[in-house]
Enzyme design. Structure first.
Site, short mmCIF file in Angstrom:
data_model
loop_
_atom_site.label_atom_id
_atom_site.label_comp_id
_atom_site.label_asym_id
_atom_site.label_seq_id
_atom_site.Cartn_x
_atom_site.Cartn_y
_atom_site.Cartn_z
N ASP A 67 0.81 -1.22 0.00
CA ASP A 67 0.00 0.00 0.00
C ASP A 67 0.84 1.27 0.00
O ASP A 67 2.07 1.22 0.18
CB ASP A 67 -0.95 0.01 1.21
CG ASP A 67 -0.26 -0.43 2.51
OD1 ASP A 67 0.99 -0.47 2.54
OD2 ASP A 67 -0.95 -0.72 3.49
N ASP A 136 -7.72 -2.85 14.00
CA ASP A 136 -9.10 -3.18 13.60
C ASP A 136 -9.12 -4.38 12.66
O ASP A 136 -10.13 -4.68 12.04
CB ASP A 136 -9.77 -1.96 12.95
CG ASP A 136 -9.00 -1.43 11.74
OD1 ASP A 136 -7.97 -2.05 11.37
OD2 ASP A 136 -9.41 -0.42 11.17
N GLU A 143 -9.53 -2.07 5.09
CA GLU A 143 -10.22 -1.76 6.33
C GLU A 143 -11.50 -2.59 6.47
O GLU A 143 -12.02 -3.09 5.47
CB GLU A 143 -10.56 -0.27 6.35
CG GLU A 143 -9.35 0.67 6.39
CD GLU A 143 -8.75 0.81 7.78
OE1 GLU A 143 -8.85 -0.12 8.61
OE2 GLU A 143 -8.14 1.87 8.04
C1 GLP Z 1 -0.42 0.26 8.64
C2 GLP Z 1 -0.06 -0.55 7.40
C3 GLP Z 1 -0.30 -2.02 7.62
C4 GLP Z 1 0.29 -2.45 8.95
C5 GLP Z 1 -0.38 -1.72 10.08
C6 GLP Z 1 0.10 -2.13 11.44
O1 GLP Z 1 -1.75 0.62 8.68
N1 GLP Z 1 -0.75 -0.13 6.24
O2 GLP Z 1 0.26 -2.74 6.54
O3 GLP Z 1 0.13 -3.84 9.13
O4 GLP Z 1 -0.10 -0.33 9.88
O5 GLP Z 1 1.25 -1.43 11.77
P1 GLP Z 1 2.22 -1.80 12.96
O6 GLP Z 1 3.03 -2.95 12.50
O7 GLP Z 1 3.06 -0.56 13.13
O8 GLP Z 1 1.38 -2.10 14.14
#
Ligand code: GLP
Length: 241
Positions: A67, A136, A143
């Site tokens: 993404d 979430d 999402e």
């Molecule tokens: C972002 C990314 C996800 C990731 C998520 C969790 O929203 N787009 O790909 O898995 O954060 O992030 P973290 O690993 O910092 O908890």
């Protein structure tokens, strides 16, 4: 689904890097689906170390990222392109021409998404897709929703995601409200899906995603149907499972 329980973040990162290294060693021209966020940073650190030790070669690897924030250009330190360059690409011998992310600067969402779909089709099925998980249950930026979006699409980020990601920005107002993300069908088409999760704050969502029903309200739950899904998570993250 297989669960690999680790002691802590460091142990999780090493074990995830072991699995990625195995794919790269067996298939030097593999396609890796990559993720951002704090969860995979340690994994990347281990991959870099192995490259420096002469154990890994990235020269023929292709990477496709999950993404990118809509509206951020590659030089913006909060963009996922910048993140990947800082945390992996600039430290290894990967060919920049073979590293792909959605184009955050393309304002026309349809154009941006179809261009990325084309790149993904050309790259072919990922040999391994690395994932984190949002609080979430989002994967990439898929999402919670009423349906599973199949291919690359533009999403409105939820308040919870904006809140969680605000820690990387100087204020909440600076967090983009939209992003381009790979769709669920593309993620599910990877030969192996590897999720890394660490910390007590992920315990509740891991239980919901992998011990509850498969539903687009918890997007990660779809991974229960993947034939080769591996969850590498530390004790705190697994404490409710
Ligand atoms: C972002 C990314 C996800 C990731 C998520 C969790 O929203 N787009 O790909 O898995 O954060 O992030 P973290 O690993 O910092 O908890």
């Amino acid at each position: 689904m297989r669960i690999i329980r680790t002691k802590d973040y460091e142990d999780m990162s090493r074990k995830a890097a072991n699995l990625i290294s195995a794919v790269m060693t067996m298939k030097p021209d593999c396609v890796l689906g990559l993720a951002t966020g704090s969860s995979p940073v340690g994994t990347y650190r281990h991959l870099i170390r192995r490259y420096e030790n002469g154990d890994l070669d990235f020269s023929r690897v292709t990477t496709v990222n999950l993404d990118e924030y809509k509206g951020l250009d590659r030089e913006n330190p909060q963009s996922y392109y910048y993140f990947m360059r800082e945390n992996l690409f600039s430290h290894v011998n990967i060919d920049p021409e073979r590293t792909f992310l959605p184009d955050g600067t393309e304002q026309d969402s349809e154009k941006a998404c179809s261009a990325y779909n084309e790149i993904l089709h050309r790259a072919g099925r990922a040999d391994l897709q690395l994932l984190g998980i949002g609080h979430d249950g989002h994967i990439g930026f898929n999402e919670p929703s009423d349906t599973f979006a199949k291919e690359t699409h533009c999403v409105d980020l939820t308040d919870m995601t904006i809140e969680a990601n605000a820690r990387f920005f100087s204020s909440r107002e600076e967090v983009p409200t939209q992003a381009y993300t790979m769709g669920i069908r593309t993620i599910m088409s990877a030969k192996r899906v590897l999720m890394v999760a660490s910390g007590a704050d992920k315990a509740k969502i891991l239980r919901e995603a992998f011990c509850g029903p498969v539903t687009p309200r918890v997007p990660a739950s779809i991974l229960q149907f993947h034939p080769d899904f591996v969850l590498v998570a530390d004790e705190s993250a697994l404490s409710e499972m």
